[in-house]
Design a protein around this motif. Structure first.
Motif, PDB file in Angstrom:
ATOM      1  N   ALA A 280      -1.348  14.891  -0.500  1.00 15.95           N
ATOM      2  CA  ALA A 280      -2.635  14.446   0.017  1.00 15.95           C
ATOM      3  C   ALA A 280      -2.512  13.144   0.806  1.00 15.95           C
ATOM      4  CB  ALA A 280      -3.623  14.265  -1.135  1.00 15.95           C
ATOM      5  N   LEU A 281      -1.460  12.374   0.538  1.00  8.21           N
ATOM      6  CA  LEU A 281      -1.276  11.091   1.227  1.00  8.21           C
ATOM      7  C   LEU A 281      -0.632  11.243   2.604  1.00  8.21           C
ATOM      8  CD1 LEU A 281      -1.695   8.012   0.720  1.00  8.21           C
ATOM      9  CD2 LEU A 281       0.672   7.945  -0.125  1.00  8.21           C
ATOM     10  N   GLN A 282      -0.028  12.386   2.884  1.00 15.85           N
ATOM     11  CA  GLN A 282       0.729  12.533   4.132  1.00 15.85           C
ATOM     12  C   GLN A 282      -0.086  12.240   5.402  1.00 15.85           C
ATOM     13  OE1 GLN A 282       4.032  12.794   4.343  1.00 15.85           O
ATOM     14  NE2 GLN A 282       4.059  12.734   2.105  1.00 15.85           N
ATOM     15  N   PRO A 283      -1.321  12.724   5.543  1.00 10.54           N
ATOM     16  CA  PRO A 283      -2.080  12.383   6.753  1.00 10.54           C
ATOM     17  C   PRO A 283      -2.309  10.880   6.902  1.00 10.54           C
ATOM     18  CG  PRO A 283      -3.091  14.236   5.614  1.00 10.54           C
ATOM     19  CD  PRO A 283      -2.044  13.687   4.697  1.00 10.54           C
ATOM     20  N   VAL A 284      -2.440  10.186   5.772  1.00  4.13           N
ATOM     21  CA  VAL A 284      -2.629   8.729   5.800  1.00  4.13           C
ATOM     22  C   VAL A 284      -1.357   8.061   6.298  1.00  4.13           C
ATOM     23  CG1 VAL A 284      -3.264   6.713   4.434  1.00  4.13           C
ATOM     24  CG2 VAL A 284      -4.207   8.963   3.849  1.00  4.13           C
ATOM     25  N   LEU A 285      -0.207   8.527   5.829  1.00  3.97           N
ATOM     26  CA  LEU A 285       1.064   7.954   6.271  1.00  3.97           C
ATOM     27  C   LEU A 285       1.241   8.131   7.777  1.00  3.97           C
ATOM     28  CD1 LEU A 285       3.411   9.148   3.372  1.00  3.97           C
ATOM     29  CD2 LEU A 285       2.294   6.924   3.629  1.00  3.97           C
ATOM     30  N   GLU A 286       0.849   9.287   8.289  1.00  5.64           N
ATOM     31  CA  GLU A 286       0.965   9.513   9.729  1.00  5.64           C
ATOM     32  C   GLU A 286       0.070   8.553  10.511  1.00  5.64           C
ATOM     33  OE1 GLU A 286       3.225  11.362  11.243  1.00  5.64           O
ATOM     34  OE2 GLU A 286       3.977  11.660   9.198  1.00  5.64           O
ATOM     35  N   ARG A 287      -1.133   8.311   9.996  1.00  9.54           N
ATOM     36  CA  ARG A 287      -2.021   7.365  10.668  1.00  9.54           C
ATOM     37  C   ARG A 287      -1.447   5.946  10.621  1.00  9.54           C
ATOM     38  NH1 ARG A 287      -7.479   8.896  10.916  1.00  9.54           N
ATOM     39  NH2 ARG A 287      -7.831   6.890  11.938  1.00  9.54           N
ATOM     40  N   LEU A 288      -0.849   5.599   9.513  1.00  6.84           N
ATOM     41  CA  LEU A 288      -0.240   4.265   9.387  1.00  6.84           C
ATOM     42  C   LEU A 288       0.923   4.110  10.358  1.00  6.84           C
ATOM     43  CD1 LEU A 288      -0.317   3.917   5.498  1.00  6.84           C
ATOM     44  CD2 LEU A 288      -1.593   2.500   7.118  1.00  6.84           C
ATOM     45  N   ARG A 289       1.764   5.133  10.458  1.00  4.83           N
ATOM     46  CA  ARG A 289       2.869   5.073  11.410  1.00  4.83           C
ATOM     47  C   ARG A 289       2.330   4.976  12.832  1.00  4.83           C
ATOM     48  NH1 ARG A 289       4.790   9.348   7.870  1.00  4.83           N
ATOM     49  NH2 ARG A 289       6.407   8.522   6.480  1.00  4.83           N
ATOM     50  N   GLY A 290       1.253   5.687  13.110  1.00  2.00           N
ATOM     51  CA  GLY A 290       0.669   5.650  14.447  1.00  2.00           C
ATOM     52  C   GLY A 290       0.142   4.282  14.823  1.00  2.00           C
ATOM     53  N   ARG A 291      -0.208   3.483  13.829  1.00  2.00           N
ATOM     54  CA  ARG A 291      -0.686   2.123  14.086  1.00  2.00           C
ATOM     55  C   ARG A 291       0.449   1.115  14.086  1.00  2.00           C
ATOM     56  NH1 ARG A 291      -5.800   1.191  14.451  1.00  2.00           N
ATOM     57  NH2 ARG A 291      -5.517  -1.024  13.960  1.00  2.00           N
ATOM     58  N   GLY A 292       1.674   1.587  13.952  1.00  3.80           N
ATOM     59  CA  GLY A 292       2.816   0.676  13.978  1.00  3.80           C
ATOM     60  C   GLY A 292       2.951  -0.167  12.731  1.00  3.80           C
ATOM     61  N   ALA A 293       2.444   0.320  11.610  1.00  2.00           N
ATOM     62  CA  ALA A 293       2.469  -0.462  10.370  1.00  2.00           C
ATOM     63  C   ALA A 293       3.894  -0.708   9.896  1.00  2.00           C
ATOM     64  CB  ALA A 293       1.685   0.266   9.281  1.00  2.00           C
ATOM     65  N   ASP A 294       4.121  -1.891   9.333  1.00  8.23           N
ATOM     66  CA  ASP A 294       5.349  -2.181   8.603  1.00  8.23           C
ATOM     67  C   ASP A 294       5.198  -1.494   7.249  1.00  8.23           C
ATOM     68  OD1 ASP A 294       7.357  -3.206   6.998  1.00  8.23           O
ATOM     69  OD2 ASP A 294       7.207  -5.230   7.804  1.00  8.23           O
ATOM     70  N   LEU A 295       5.760  -0.294   7.128  1.00 12.68           N
ATOM     71  CA  LEU A 295       5.454   0.599   6.014  1.00 12.68           C
ATOM     72  C   LEU A 295       6.623   0.699   5.044  1.00 12.68           C
ATOM     73  CD1 LEU A 295       3.525   2.700   4.738  1.00 12.68           C
ATOM     74  CD2 LEU A 295       4.525   4.401   6.298  1.00 12.68           C
ATOM     75  N   MET A 296       6.415   0.168   3.846  1.00  9.57           N
ATOM     76  CA  MET A 296       7.393   0.341   2.771  1.00  9.57           C
ATOM     77  C   MET A 296       6.938   1.500   1.903  1.00  9.57           C
ATOM     78  SD  MET A 296       8.384  -2.269  -0.327  1.00  9.57           S
ATOM     79  CE  MET A 296       9.011  -1.601  -1.888  1.00  9.57           C
ATOM     80  N   ILE A 297       7.833   2.448   1.651  1.00  9.39           N
ATOM     81  CA  ILE A 297       7.492   3.621   0.850  1.00  9.39           C
ATOM     82  C   ILE A 297       8.262   3.610  -0.457  1.00  9.39           C
ATOM     83  CG2 ILE A 297       7.597   6.140   0.713  1.00  9.39           C
ATOM     84  CD1 ILE A 297       7.053   6.273   3.674  1.00  9.39           C
ATOM     85  N   VAL A 298       7.535   3.750  -1.546  1.00 13.23           N
ATOM     86  CA  VAL A 298       8.117   3.934  -2.870  1.00 13.23           C
ATOM     87  C   VAL A 298       7.905   5.403  -3.233  1.00 13.23           C
ATOM     88  CG1 VAL A 298       8.007   3.285  -5.306  1.00 13.23           C
ATOM     89  CG2 VAL A 298       7.646   1.549  -3.528  1.00 13.23           C
ATOM     90  N   GLY A 299       8.985   6.150  -3.340  1.00 17.48           N
ATOM     91  CA  GLY A 299       8.881   7.577  -3.607  1.00 17.48           C
ATOM     92  C   GLY A 299      10.248   8.214  -3.663  1.00 17.48           C
TER      93      GLY A 299
END
Length: 359
Positions: A280-299
């Protein structure tokens, strides 16, 4: 821990918090070996009364454990479940009809006056009351009909670490025990102590992440499903130890407005649980990447590799509902390492006390 080692920890800034984080595998093992029979017995007694609804009451870190319990109760048992607003009872004097309602109050100390008062009022209103604490002699345990000890041992650092993971495992076993014909099913949880030890042994990896984020002025944490309580608890740990404003959102809520504040400067930490919550979080991750977020993923290893930075969890084969017990560990460590890197003492955050006297 030897007396010499304990003295060394006391002398180091953050040494007590560090030592208590390190105790978590042993605490998890203690619950599985010693606590599970009592948890199962309490669950059977309560299940026999067939509560129609569950109310959860807590503050701070325990409130995040309560949110985890809410997911368990609703997903696994189909029980309607809510988080209480204590002020309706303690400030406004409301007295709802709680006949056949299970009221679970979660508190590490069992000493906060509003928790005690609301639990006492719930029992007087007809509720089945259960206290889940780290102190069997606490006022909360005394006013509750049932009590479960999370067996975490004394916790001296102000930031709660081992009592949080102990609460999660205790609540998991309790919900298993509520199942029809159930007992506290330990099998799925048996691997947790060893997996937790492996994560805690990766301090050097977390220290590198802390160097990346030590100067952050704001952080955003997000997840969905069972991972959402982890996002809230990690944000709390970051705020109370390092004083970095850390905002936690369900991935769904993040899309409803707060996404606008995400940029390539303020880090985002996403907890991607393997299972339906992560999907369910995957669409959110795509939006975050699209905004150029500094994205740390724990998984999982695959998910962690898709972030700007990441911490891979050994969650293969671990049921989704148990993964939060592992997810929080590197984030506790991250809060600790960032705080030390900023020259502060994680053991004694300013303006905090171990027992918060809310009323």
């Amino acid at each position: 821990m030897s007396d010499t080692t304990a003295a060394h920890h006391r002398e180091q800034p953050g040494g007590i918090m560090s030592a208590e984080m390190a105790e978590q595998p042993a605490v998890l093992r203690r619950i599985l070996d010693r606590g599970a029979p009592a948890i199962a017995g309490t669950a059977r007694t309560i299940a026999a009364r067939d509560p129609r609804f569950v109310l959860l009451t807590a503050r701070g870190t325990s409130d995040n454990a309560a949110l985890y319990a809410k997911y368990l109760l609703e997903v696994q048992l189909g029980k309607p479940c809510g988080l209480t607003s204590m002020s309706t009872v303690t400030a406004y004097g409301a007295r709802p009809d709680l006949t056949d309602v299970l009221a679970i109050t979660i508190s590490q100390s069992g000493g906060s006056p509003d928790l005690v008062a609301s639990t006492k009022a719930a029992r007087e209103a007809g509720a089945i009351t259960l206290a889940v604490t780290n102190n069997a002699d606490s006022p909360l345990a005394a006013v509750s009909e049932h009590h479960i000890d999370i067996l975490a041992g004394p916790e001296r650092a102000l930031p709660a670490t081992k009592t949080y993971t102990a609460s999660l495992l205790t609540l998991y076993l309790f919900v298993q025990g509520l199942r029809p014909g159930g007992g506290a099913d330990r099998a799925a949880a048996e691997a947790l102590p060893g997996l937790a030890r492996g994560i805690l042994d990766r301090a050097a990896e977390v220290r590198q992440l802390a160097a990346r984020y030590r100067f952050a002025e704001r952080m955003v944490l997000t997840s969905r499903g069972y991972g959402y309580p982890t996002a809230k608890e990690a944000a709390l740990k970051l705020m109370e130890t390092s004083y970095i404003p850390a905002l936690s959102y369900s991935g769904a809520d993040l899309l409803h407005g707060p996404l606008a504040m995400v940029d390539n400067i303020s880090p985002v930490i996403a907890i991607v649980t393997e299972g339906r919550g992560g999907e369910a979080l995957q669409p959110v991750l795509e939006r975050l990447r699209g905004r150029g977020a500094d994205l740390m993923i724990v998984g999982s290893e695959a998910e962690a590799a898709r972030g700007t930075a990441g911490f891979a969890l050994p969650t293969a084969g671990v049921p989704e509902e148990l993964q939060p017990i592992l997810e929080i560990l590197p984030l506790q460590m991250l809060a600790y390492e960032i705080t030390v890197a900023r020259g502060q003492d994680p053991d004694a955050p300013r303006a905090l006390a171990k027992v918060t006297e809310t009323r």
